[in-house]
Design an enzyme around this catalytic site. Structure first.
Site, PDB file in Angstrom:
ATOM      1  N   SER A  84       0.823  -1.208   0.000  1.00  2.22           N
ATOM      2  CA  SER A  84       0.000   0.000   0.000  1.00  2.22           C
ATOM      3  C   SER A  84       0.858   1.260   0.000  1.00  2.22           C
ATOM      4  CB  SER A  84      -0.906   0.027   1.235  1.00  2.22           C
ATOM      5  OG  SER A  84      -1.587  -1.187   1.394  1.00  2.22           O
TER       6      SER A  84
HETATM    7  N1  SAH Z   1      -0.798  -3.885   3.740  1.00  2.00           N
HETATM    8  C1  SAH Z   1      -0.251  -4.717   2.729  1.00  2.00           C
HETATM    9  C2  SAH Z   1      -1.214  -4.691   1.567  1.00  2.00           C
HETATM   10  C3  SAH Z   1      -1.115  -5.838   0.685  1.00  2.00           C
HETATM   11  S1  SAH Z   1      -2.263  -5.867  -0.636  1.00  2.00           S
HETATM   12  C4  SAH Z   1       1.104  -4.174   2.325  1.00  2.00           C
HETATM   13  O1  SAH Z   1       1.315  -2.988   2.546  1.00  2.00           O
HETATM   14  O2  SAH Z   1       1.928  -4.909   1.793  1.00  2.00           O
HETATM   15  C5  SAH Z   1      -3.588  -6.770   0.051  1.00  2.00           C
HETATM   16  C6  SAH Z   1      -3.331  -8.189   0.386  1.00  2.00           C
HETATM   17  O3  SAH Z   1      -4.572  -8.767   0.796  1.00  2.00           O
HETATM   18  C7  SAH Z   1      -2.835  -9.061  -0.763  1.00  2.00           C
HETATM   19  O4  SAH Z   1      -1.616  -9.642  -0.417  1.00  2.00           O
HETATM   20  C8  SAH Z   1      -3.932 -10.118  -0.923  1.00  2.00           C
HETATM   21  O5  SAH Z   1      -3.438 -11.403  -1.262  1.00  2.00           O
HETATM   22  C9  SAH Z   1      -4.551 -10.117   0.457  1.00  2.00           C
HETATM   23  N2  SAH Z   1      -5.921 -10.656   0.545  1.00  2.00           N
HETATM   24  C10 SAH Z   1      -6.957 -10.495  -0.325  1.00  2.00           C
HETATM   25  N3  SAH Z   1      -8.048 -11.134   0.125  1.00  2.00           N
HETATM   26  C11 SAH Z   1      -7.692 -11.735   1.309  1.00  2.00           C
HETATM   27  C12 SAH Z   1      -8.378 -12.564   2.243  1.00  2.00           C
HETATM   28  N4  SAH Z   1      -9.658 -12.915   2.095  1.00  2.00           N
HETATM   29  N5  SAH Z   1      -7.694 -12.988   3.331  1.00  2.00           N
HETATM   30  C13 SAH Z   1      -6.400 -12.656   3.523  1.00  2.00           C
HETATM   31  N6  SAH Z   1      -5.698 -11.899   2.658  1.00  2.00           N
HETATM   32  C14 SAH Z   1      -6.333 -11.434   1.567  1.00  2.00           C
END
Ligand code: SAH
Length: 226
Positions: A70
């Site tokens: 993010s």
């Molecule tokens: N805060 C993280 C954001 C990652 S993007 C960072 O800064 O790196 C969002 C993430 O949510 C992705 O890795 C995706 O695989 C995950 N995601 C999507 N749906 C999900 C679910 N139902 N349970 C767990 N993770 C999920």
């Protein structure tokens, strides 16, 4: 506030401090603890080596598996909204790179984070451990059903966008707790803050945002269908 496994003296210290001033302070982030945590966590370690020089820029970056780390401002805004003082138990959905997880590790007492894509979680775990953050528990799974073993949570932060607020997450929120989650369509959402107290559950929605899809039982379907 301190990272036991990391001195903070690295090549990227200057861009990191600049990021906090120009992207966070100037845009109105005032929570001193959030600013301090983001001055400490080495964001460049959460992206591929070839992308390190852009790690402190004002946008999300790819982290593999079609997912993104993010934007720094979004991490700061969501963390600030949770109003943590230091001893809270937090649930994070969407560990991704583990960057926000690490920021939360500095801000809260204990962090439980769920990621559905195993290779991302394994990479995140390595970096989080190398920083010496020992108050973080991670697991692979569908975060839309929460993590009932450790409920209730003082705060829940969802870093992927869903069509609605997953009911199990509302259930697993403590009385007096708050959740922040992007809700909306597949291409754009608004940040929703959900507050639970003795009188029930209230929510407000404001800042427009764009997150990757929250995929799971109470999110979007695996193939894009709901
Ligand atoms: N805060 C993280 C954001 C990652 S993007 C960072 O800064 O790196 C969002 C993430 O949510 C992705 O890795 C995706 O695989 C995950 N995601 C999507 N749906 C999900 C679910 N139902 N349970 C767990 N993770 C999920």
């Amino acid at each position: 506030m301190k990272l036991n496994g990391y001195t903070g003296d690295d090549l990227y210290k200057k861009p990191r401090l600049e990021m906090v001033e120009t992207q966070l302070v100037k845009r109105g982030i005032t929570d001193a603890r959030v600013l301090e945590a983001m001055r400490l966590v080495p964001r460049h370690l959460f992206v591929e080596e070839a992308m390190r020089s852009t790690a402190y820029e004002d946008f999300p970056l790819p982290i593999g598996e079609k997912q993104t780390i993010s934007q720094p401002y979004m991490v700061a805004l969501m963390c600030e909204r949770l109003g943590m003082k230091g001893d809270e138990k937090i649930l994070e959905i969407g560990t991704g790179s583990g960057y926000e997880t690490s920021v939360l590790g500095l801000l809260a007492g204990r962090v439980y984070s769920v990621e559905r894509i195993a290779p991302l979680l394994f990479k995140a775990r390595k970096v989080i451990e190398s920083l010496g953050l020992h108050n973080v528990a991670l697991k692979v799974g569908d975060g839309t059903i929460g993590w009932s073993d450790f409920a209730p949570f003082d705060a829940i932060i969802v870093s992927a966008g869903g069509p609605d607020v997953p009911a199990p997450l509302v259930e697993q929120l403590a009385d007096g707790g708050r959740m922040i989650i992007p809700v909306g369509g597949e291409t754009g959402q608004a940040l929703r803050t959900v507050v639970k107290d003795a009188n029930g559950v209230k929510s407000i929605e404001d800042t427009p945002c764009t997150f990757v899809k929250l995929v799971g039982r109470y999110g979007w379907g695996e193939n894009g269908a709901n």
